[in-house]
Design an enzyme around this catalytic site. Structure first.
Site, PDB file in Angstrom:
ATOM      1  CE  LYS A 249      36.274  42.486  50.425  1.00  0.00           C
ATOM      2  NZ  LYS A 249      36.930  42.180  49.130  1.00  0.00           N
ATOM      3  CG  ASP A 254      38.612  36.975  49.793  1.00  0.00           C
ATOM      4  OD1 ASP A 254      38.036  35.894  49.564  1.00  0.00           O
ATOM      5  OD2 ASP A 254      38.815  37.861  48.922  1.00  0.00           O
ATOM      6  CE  LYS A 261      41.420  36.194  47.550  1.00  0.00           C
ATOM      7  NZ  LYS A 261      41.363  36.915  46.276  1.00  0.00           N
ATOM      8  CG  ASP A 272      39.428  41.202  51.430  1.00  0.00           C
ATOM      9  OD1 ASP A 272      39.664  42.264  50.835  1.00  0.00           O
ATOM     10  OD2 ASP A 272      38.692  40.303  50.966  1.00  0.00           O
ATOM     11  CG  ASP A 331      38.547  35.355  45.168  1.00  0.00           C
ATOM     12  OD1 ASP A 331      38.402  35.834  46.314  1.00  0.00           O
ATOM     13  OD2 ASP A 331      39.634  35.328  44.566  1.00  0.00           O
ATOM     14  CD  GLU A 333      35.426  38.392  48.954  1.00  0.00           C
ATOM     15  OE1 GLU A 333      35.750  37.922  47.842  1.00  0.00           O
ATOM     16  OE2 GLU A 333      36.095  39.273  49.517  1.00  0.00           O
ATOM     17  NE  ARG A 335      32.613  41.906  42.750  1.00  0.00           N
ATOM     18  CZ  ARG A 335      33.324  41.907  41.622  1.00  0.00           C
ATOM     19  NH1 ARG A 335      32.703  41.843  40.450  1.00  0.00           N
ATOM     20  NH2 ARG A 335      34.637  41.968  41.660  1.00  0.00           N
TER      21      ARG A 335
HETATM   22  N1  BES Z   1      39.890  40.850  48.315  1.00  0.00           N
HETATM   23  C1  BES Z   1      40.025  40.594  46.938  1.00  0.00           C
HETATM   24  C2  BES Z   1      40.717  41.736  46.194  1.00  0.00           C
HETATM   25  C3  BES Z   1      42.151  42.010  46.560  1.00  0.00           C
HETATM   26  C4  BES Z   1      43.174  41.500  45.786  1.00  0.00           C
HETATM   27  C5  BES Z   1      42.464  42.853  47.611  1.00  0.00           C
HETATM   28  C6  BES Z   1      44.496  41.809  46.105  1.00  0.00           C
HETATM   29  C7  BES Z   1      43.773  43.134  47.929  1.00  0.00           C
HETATM   30  C8  BES Z   1      44.795  42.623  47.173  1.00  0.00           C
HETATM   31  C9  BES Z   1      38.650  40.397  46.306  1.00  0.00           C
HETATM   32  O1  BES Z   1      37.707  39.800  47.109  1.00  0.00           O
HETATM   33  C10 BES Z   1      38.842  39.494  45.131  1.00  0.00           C
HETATM   34  O2  BES Z   1      39.157  38.356  45.337  1.00  0.00           O
HETATM   35  N2  BES Z   1      38.649  40.031  43.941  1.00  0.00           N
HETATM   36  C11 BES Z   1      38.792  39.283  42.752  1.00  0.00           C
HETATM   37  C12 BES Z   1      37.609  39.592  41.863  1.00  0.00           C
HETATM   38  C13 BES Z   1      37.462  38.636  40.720  1.00  0.00           C
HETATM   39  C14 BES Z   1      37.157  37.247  41.227  1.00  0.00           C
HETATM   40  C15 BES Z   1      36.352  39.144  39.838  1.00  0.00           C
HETATM   41  C16 BES Z   1      40.097  39.717  42.101  1.00  0.00           C
HETATM   42  O3  BES Z   1      40.488  40.862  42.215  1.00  0.00           O
HETATM   43  O4  BES Z   1      40.754  38.864  41.507  1.00  0.00           O
HETATM   44 ZN    ZN Z   2      37.939  40.080  49.126  1.00  0.00          ZN
HETATM   45 MN    MN Z   3      37.779  37.686  46.997  1.00  0.00          MN
END
Ligand code: BES
Ligand code: ZN
Ligand code: MN
Length: 480
Positions: A249, A254, A261, A272, A331, A333, A335
């Site tokens: 990834k 992000d 966020k 990220d 968010d 994203e 996947r």
């Molecule tokens: N990049 C984030 C996940 C992340 C969170 C990585 C903390 C490192 C530290 C990912 O893109 C994300 O935002 N995931 C969301 C998914 C949700 C919206 C279903 C999450 O984990 O909150």
């Molecule tokens: Zn992310």
């Molecule tokens: Mn995200």
């Protein structure tokens, strides 16, 4: 940093001090043979044997650094690696540029394995994270000597050096601020490092992504002023052998997009792209080590930003394999981007195995904490290969369930699926989403959201990107 191996302490040159010794609490690694002073310091309690406790001694005409390994009963390979890293960091903070480390077999580990752990720990520990400081604050260790008479020491030291340098390359990429590492920069730096190591590298720009149908990546990057990229790195020493495909990834930043966020920790999201960085590092190491295995690295890269052109919650993406996805949360994203690369990896390369690494979910960090990677797969043999590689690399992985009944959590009213489930089991639904884009390939997903990045300084590692995954992937590829 340069590394050399010498068979005895007496052959060290004048400038190569201090000598670093490791102390266990049992007889196995007694310091007495290094002089009465060292023995006395330990027995009197001046030098403590607690894990990573560092003591500098001047004894019998030589400076000696003692580094505790802790109780013998608590010994693990990771403890040796971290103690070596702590020593390297301690020395670097004091502008010591040359040091010798004594490798000794400890219970359960032969000496070559100790050399591997020491060199790995030192090269990671000596890493300077202050990439953009206007004044260099310290001179890290430059010359590493390993004292070992073991026949395998030289080979182990060279190999460990290559792997740890590749991990430090991954850390440079993770630590680079997002304004210095746009998706096109990530592609360029991957190509430069890859080609220098002897890899065949192909880079796709936005027009290229449109041509190969990367609709998910294009949708995620729609709100960004910088164009997405896709990089293919190839190490193909064996004609006709089905490759292992590694997918990383590469979200260079992000922000969450329209589903923005909260501000507090958003700056960490420059990291990220740690999955991408680990794949770049692993491919570079595979080439430098001439691993006799076909490996391909795939790096879809994008930013996730909000603006008038950004993908909206409720927008639907149609993928190259015909599947449709209703984006309910911009968010989620990672996947969306990985889906393109998984389709591409299976279609173009018919892999023997396909493994993706991604800082995919906060939920995975909630589940297993900051040091452990979540592993998801339907294939027990692939799971076991990855778990064994984790053991050898000291990079912890724990298998979590790819529980298919949760597929209903991301049913959509208008499309084949949404891009996220409810708040429970978030790392599982993310993995199940990815599984939708793998047809018959043997595939595993590693959620590295925890271990990829650590914003607190550790005695053995500077804060920021950790380089996690490079050693794990090299171990996996080498033995498969
Ligand atoms: N990049 C984030 C996940 C992340 C969170 C990585 C903390 C490192 C530290 C990912 O893109 C994300 O935002 N995931 C969301 C998914 C949700 C919206 C279903 C999450 O984990 O909150
Ligand atoms: Zn992310
Ligand atoms: Mn995200």
């Amino acid at each position: 940093m340069t590394v050399s191996v010498t068979s005895s302490l007496t052959s060290l040159d004048e400038n190569t001090t201090p000598v670093v010794l490791f102390a266990l609490t049992d007889e196995a690694l007694n310091v007495s043979e290094y002089g009465h002073g060292a023995e006395q310091a330990v027995s009197s309690g001046l030098a403590r044997r607690n894990h990573m406790d560092v003591t500098l001694l001047a004894t019998e005409g030589r400076r000696v650094l003692l580094v505790g390994l802790g109780d013998a009963k608590d010994f693990t390979p990771l403890r040796l690696k971290r103690a070596a890293g702590a020593a390297a960091r301690w020395l670097g903070d004091r502008n010591t540029t040359s040091a010798a480390f004594v490798a000794r077999a400890v219970p359960g580990l032969d000496e070559a394995a100790c050399v591997d752990l020491i060199v790995g720990g030192v090269v990671l520990g000596a890493y300077d994270a202050g990439l953009l400081k206007s004044k260099k604050e310290k001179t890290p260790l430059e010359r590493l000597t390993v004292v070992s008479a073991d026949a395998g020491a030289g080979g182990a030291a060279t190999r460990a050096m290559i792997v740890a340098e590749a991990a430090n390359l991954a850390r440079d990429l993770v630590n680079a601020p997002a304004n210095d590492l746009l998706p096109a920069d990530l592609a360029r730096r991957a190509a430069e490092a890859g080609r220098a190591a002897g890899l065949d590298v192909e880079v796709f720009d936005k027009a290229g992504l449109e041509r190969i149908g990367f609709t998910g990546t294009l949708a995620v990057s729609a709100g960004s002023a910088s164009e997405p990229s896709f990089t293919v790195m190839k190490h193909l020493p064996n004609e006709g052998q089905a490759p292992i495909v590694l997918v990383g990834k590469g979200l260079c930043f992000d922000s969450g997009g329209i589903s923005l966020k909260p501000g507090a920790e958003m700056h960490h999201m420059k990291g990220d792209m740690a999955g991408a960085a680990a794949v770049v590092g692993a491919l570079v190491a595979a080439a430098r080590l001439s691993l006799p295995v076909n490996v391909i690295g795939l790096i879809p890269a994008s930013e996730n930003m909000p603006d008038g052109g950004a993908t909206r919650p409720s927008d639907v993406i149609t993928y190259a394999n015909g599947k449709t996805v209703e984006v309910v949360n911009t968010d989620a994203e990672g996947r969306l981007v990985l889906a393109d690369a998984l389709i591409y990896g299976e279609r173009e390369f018919h892999p023997r195995a396909m493994v993706d690494l991604a800082t995919l979910t906060g939920a995975c960090v909630v589940a297993v904490g900051g040091e452990i990677t979540g592993l998801f797969t339907d294939h027990d043999d692939l799971a076991n290969d990855l778990l064994a590689a984790a053991e050898r690399s000291t990079e912890p992985v724990w298998r979590l369930p790819l529980y298919h009944p949760y597929r209903t959590k991301f049913d959509s009213g208008v499309a084949d699926m949404t891009n996220c489930g409810d708040r429970w089991g978030g790392s599982i639904t993310a993995a199940l989403f990815l599984a939708e884009f793998v047809d018959t390939a043997k595939w595993a997903h590693l959620d590295i959201a925890g271990p990829a990045f650590d914003d607190t300084d550790k005695a053995f590692l500077a804060r920021g990107g950790t380089g996690y995954g490079v050693s794990l992937l090299v171990e996996y590829v080498e033995k498969s």
